[in-house]
Scaffold this motif. Sequence first.
Motif, PDB file in Angstrom:
ATOM      1  N   LEU A  69       4.103 -45.300   9.790  1.00  0.00           N
ATOM      2  CA  LEU A  69       4.489 -45.174  11.191  1.00  0.00           C
ATOM      3  C   LEU A  69       5.358 -43.942  11.429  1.00  0.00           C
ATOM      4  O   LEU A  69       5.146 -43.197  12.395  1.00  0.00           O
ATOM      5  CB  LEU A  69       5.206 -46.438  11.654  1.00  0.00           C
ATOM      6  CG  LEU A  69       4.344 -47.712  11.673  1.00  0.00           C
ATOM      7  CD1 LEU A  69       5.213 -48.939  11.919  1.00  0.00           C
ATOM      8  CD2 LEU A  69       3.236 -47.610  12.699  1.00  0.00           C
ATOM      9  N   ALA A  70       6.335 -43.705  10.554  1.00  0.00           N
ATOM     10  CA  ALA A  70       7.240 -42.567  10.727  1.00  0.00           C
ATOM     11  C   ALA A  70       6.494 -41.245  10.617  1.00  0.00           C
ATOM     12  O   ALA A  70       6.791 -40.300  11.359  1.00  0.00           O
ATOM     13  CB  ALA A  70       8.374 -42.638   9.702  1.00  0.00           C
ATOM     14  N   SER A  71       5.520 -41.181   9.721  1.00  0.00           N
ATOM     15  CA  SER A  71       4.785 -39.921   9.582  1.00  0.00           C
ATOM     16  C   SER A  71       3.983 -39.615  10.843  1.00  0.00           C
ATOM     17  O   SER A  71       3.834 -38.450  11.232  1.00  0.00           O
ATOM     18  CB  SER A  71       3.878 -39.953   8.339  1.00  0.00           C
ATOM     19  OG  SER A  71       2.797 -40.852   8.507  1.00  0.00           O
ATOM     20  N   MET A  72       3.505 -40.655  11.522  1.00  0.00           N
ATOM     21  CA  MET A  72       2.761 -40.429  12.760  1.00  0.00           C
ATOM     22  C   MET A  72       3.697 -40.070  13.917  1.00  0.00           C
ATOM     23  O   MET A  72       3.366 -39.216  14.742  1.00  0.00           O
ATOM     24  CB  MET A  72       1.920 -41.658  13.099  1.00  0.00           C
ATOM     25  CG  MET A  72       0.807 -41.902  12.099  1.00  0.00           C
ATOM     26  SD  MET A  72      -0.303 -43.236  12.571  1.00  0.00           S
ATOM     27  CE  MET A  72       0.771 -44.657  12.585  1.00  0.00           C
ATOM     28  N   VAL A  73       4.861 -40.700  13.955  1.00  0.00           N
ATOM     29  CA  VAL A  73       5.842 -40.343  14.984  1.00  0.00           C
ATOM     30  C   VAL A  73       6.274 -38.891  14.787  1.00  0.00           C
ATOM     31  O   VAL A  73       6.456 -38.147  15.754  1.00  0.00           O
ATOM     32  CB  VAL A  73       7.044 -41.307  14.957  1.00  0.00           C
ATOM     33  CG1 VAL A  73       8.184 -40.801  15.834  1.00  0.00           C
ATOM     34  CG2 VAL A  73       6.614 -42.706  15.402  1.00  0.00           C
ATOM     35  N   LEU A  74       6.408 -38.477  13.530  1.00  0.00           N
ATOM     36  CA  LEU A  74       6.782 -37.090  13.248  1.00  0.00           C
ATOM     37  C   LEU A  74       5.760 -36.118  13.840  1.00  0.00           C
ATOM     38  O   LEU A  74       6.129 -35.076  14.384  1.00  0.00           O
ATOM     39  CB  LEU A  74       6.930 -36.852  11.741  1.00  0.00           C
ATOM     40  CG  LEU A  74       7.284 -35.420  11.341  1.00  0.00           C
ATOM     41  CD1 LEU A  74       8.669 -35.040  11.866  1.00  0.00           C
ATOM     42  CD2 LEU A  74       7.209 -35.256   9.830  1.00  0.00           C
ATOM     43  N   VAL A  75       4.490 -36.456  13.766  1.00  0.00           N
ATOM     44  CA  VAL A  75       3.451 -35.596  14.361  1.00  0.00           C
ATOM     45  C   VAL A  75       3.706 -35.431  15.856  1.00  0.00           C
ATOM     46  O   VAL A  75       3.652 -34.313  16.389  1.00  0.00           O
ATOM     47  CB  VAL A  75       2.035 -36.165  14.105  1.00  0.00           C
ATOM     48  CG1 VAL A  75       0.983 -35.417  14.923  1.00  0.00           C
ATOM     49  CG2 VAL A  75       1.700 -36.109  12.618  1.00  0.00           C
ATOM     50  N   LEU A  76       4.030 -36.520  16.538  1.00  0.00           N
ATOM     51  CA  LEU A  76       4.293 -36.438  17.981  1.00  0.00           C
ATOM     52  C   LEU A  76       5.558 -35.640  18.269  1.00  0.00           C
ATOM     53  O   LEU A  76       5.594 -34.852  19.219  1.00  0.00           O
ATOM     54  CB  LEU A  76       4.401 -37.838  18.579  1.00  0.00           C
ATOM     55  CG  LEU A  76       3.124 -38.672  18.554  1.00  0.00           C
ATOM     56  CD1 LEU A  76       3.378 -40.050  19.155  1.00  0.00           C
ATOM     57  CD2 LEU A  76       1.994 -37.965  19.277  1.00  0.00           C
ATOM     58  N   VAL A  77       6.590 -35.821  17.453  1.00  0.00           N
ATOM     59  CA  VAL A  77       7.839 -35.072  17.635  1.00  0.00           C
ATOM     60  C   VAL A  77       7.570 -33.574  17.503  1.00  0.00           C
ATOM     61  O   VAL A  77       7.999 -32.767  18.349  1.00  0.00           O
ATOM     62  CB  VAL A  77       8.905 -35.529  16.619  1.00  0.00           C
ATOM     63  CG1 VAL A  77      10.090 -34.579  16.592  1.00  0.00           C
ATOM     64  CG2 VAL A  77       9.356 -36.951  16.912  1.00  0.00           C
ATOM     65  N   VAL A  78       6.848 -33.198  16.464  1.00  0.00           N
ATOM     66  CA  VAL A  78       6.572 -31.775  16.236  1.00  0.00           C
ATOM     67  C   VAL A  78       5.665 -31.234  17.340  1.00  0.00           C
ATOM     68  O   VAL A  78       5.843 -30.099  17.799  1.00  0.00           O
ATOM     69  CB  VAL A  78       5.987 -31.535  14.830  1.00  0.00           C
ATOM     70  CG1 VAL A  78       5.604 -30.079  14.634  1.00  0.00           C
ATOM     71  CG2 VAL A  78       6.988 -31.969  13.763  1.00  0.00           C
ATOM     72  N   GLU A  79       4.718 -32.030  17.808  1.00  0.00           N
ATOM     73  CA  GLU A  79       3.853 -31.606  18.911  1.00  0.00           C
ATOM     74  C   GLU A  79       4.674 -31.357  20.170  1.00  0.00           C
ATOM     75  O   GLU A  79       4.442 -30.377  20.893  1.00  0.00           O
ATOM     76  CB  GLU A  79       2.770 -32.650  19.191  1.00  0.00           C
ATOM     77  CG  GLU A  79       1.782 -32.231  20.260  1.00  0.00           C
ATOM     78  CD  GLU A  79       0.986 -30.996  19.872  1.00  0.00           C
ATOM     79  OE1 GLU A  79       0.997 -30.012  20.660  1.00  0.00           O
ATOM     80  OE2 GLU A  79       0.365 -31.004  18.809  1.00  0.00           O
ATOM     81  N   LEU A  80       5.639 -32.220  20.450  1.00  0.00           N
ATOM     82  CA  LEU A  80       6.502 -32.016  21.619  1.00  0.00           C
ATOM     83  C   LEU A  80       7.325 -30.746  21.473  1.00  0.00           C
ATOM     84  O   LEU A  80       7.482 -29.981  22.438  1.00  0.00           O
ATOM     85  CB  LEU A  80       7.411 -33.228  21.825  1.00  0.00           C
ATOM     86  CG  LEU A  80       6.709 -34.494  22.326  1.00  0.00           C
ATOM     87  CD1 LEU A  80       7.654 -35.690  22.217  1.00  0.00           C
ATOM     88  CD2 LEU A  80       6.215 -34.313  23.749  1.00  0.00           C
ATOM     89  N   LEU A  81       7.853 -30.496  20.284  1.00  0.00           N
ATOM     90  CA  LEU A  81       8.617 -29.265  20.056  1.00  0.00           C
ATOM     91  C   LEU A  81       7.718 -28.039  20.201  1.00  0.00           C
ATOM     92  O   LEU A  81       8.121 -27.022  20.780  1.00  0.00           O
ATOM     93  CB  LEU A  81       9.275 -29.288  18.685  1.00  0.00           C
ATOM     94  CG  LEU A  81      10.401 -30.318  18.516  1.00  0.00           C
ATOM     95  CD1 LEU A  81      10.833 -30.411  17.058  1.00  0.00           C
ATOM     96  CD2 LEU A  81      11.564 -29.985  19.418  1.00  0.00           C
ATOM     97  N   ASN A  82       6.495 -28.136  19.693  1.00  0.00           N
ATOM     98  CA  ASN A  82       5.539 -27.039  19.839  1.00  0.00           C
ATOM     99  C   ASN A  82       5.242 -26.780  21.320  1.00  0.00           C
ATOM    100  O   ASN A  82       5.211 -25.629  21.763  1.00  0.00           O
ATOM    101  CB  ASN A  82       4.247 -27.357  19.083  1.00  0.00           C
ATOM    102  CG  ASN A  82       3.219 -26.253  19.210  1.00  0.00           C
ATOM    103  OD1 ASN A  82       3.522 -25.075  19.051  1.00  0.00           O
ATOM    104  ND2 ASN A  82       1.984 -26.635  19.503  1.00  0.00           N
TER     105      ASN A  82
END
Length: 134
Positions: A69-82
């Motif tokens: 779950l955390a690895s998938m949330v990280l994808v969304l976090v990085v996408e938002l920063l991008n």
Amino acid sequence: MNPDEPAFSAFKSRGGLQRIAGAMRYSLAGLRSAWKHEHAFRQEVMVIVPAAVVAVLLPVTGMERLLLLASMVLVLVVELLNSAIEAVVDRVSLERHPLSKNAKDFGSAAVMLAVLLSLACWGVVLWGWWVGRA
């Protein structure tokens, strides 16, 4: 720096419960905007939501479930920063410039690395689960 200018941003909040409520409003507005305007964010959410259901249902340890779950949330976090980087670059200028390209490419590379990390986490957990079943 002009000595008459304040040493802080007028947009910064002062603190307390109002700051927390404001931060929550801004965060939800950011998520709504990302959903409305960012195709990559929507695509990732559409993959992550069913994958999260699978992660919750998999017979794995709590730590493995958290990793998935955390690895998938990280994808969304990085996408938002991008997306934030892209918005700022576009706000500054729509003119093509090597530094603008670098900033956008760096953000894209960060998303790619987050996705690869998530895929690796899923691969390791699923491999362990599959081997453990045998």
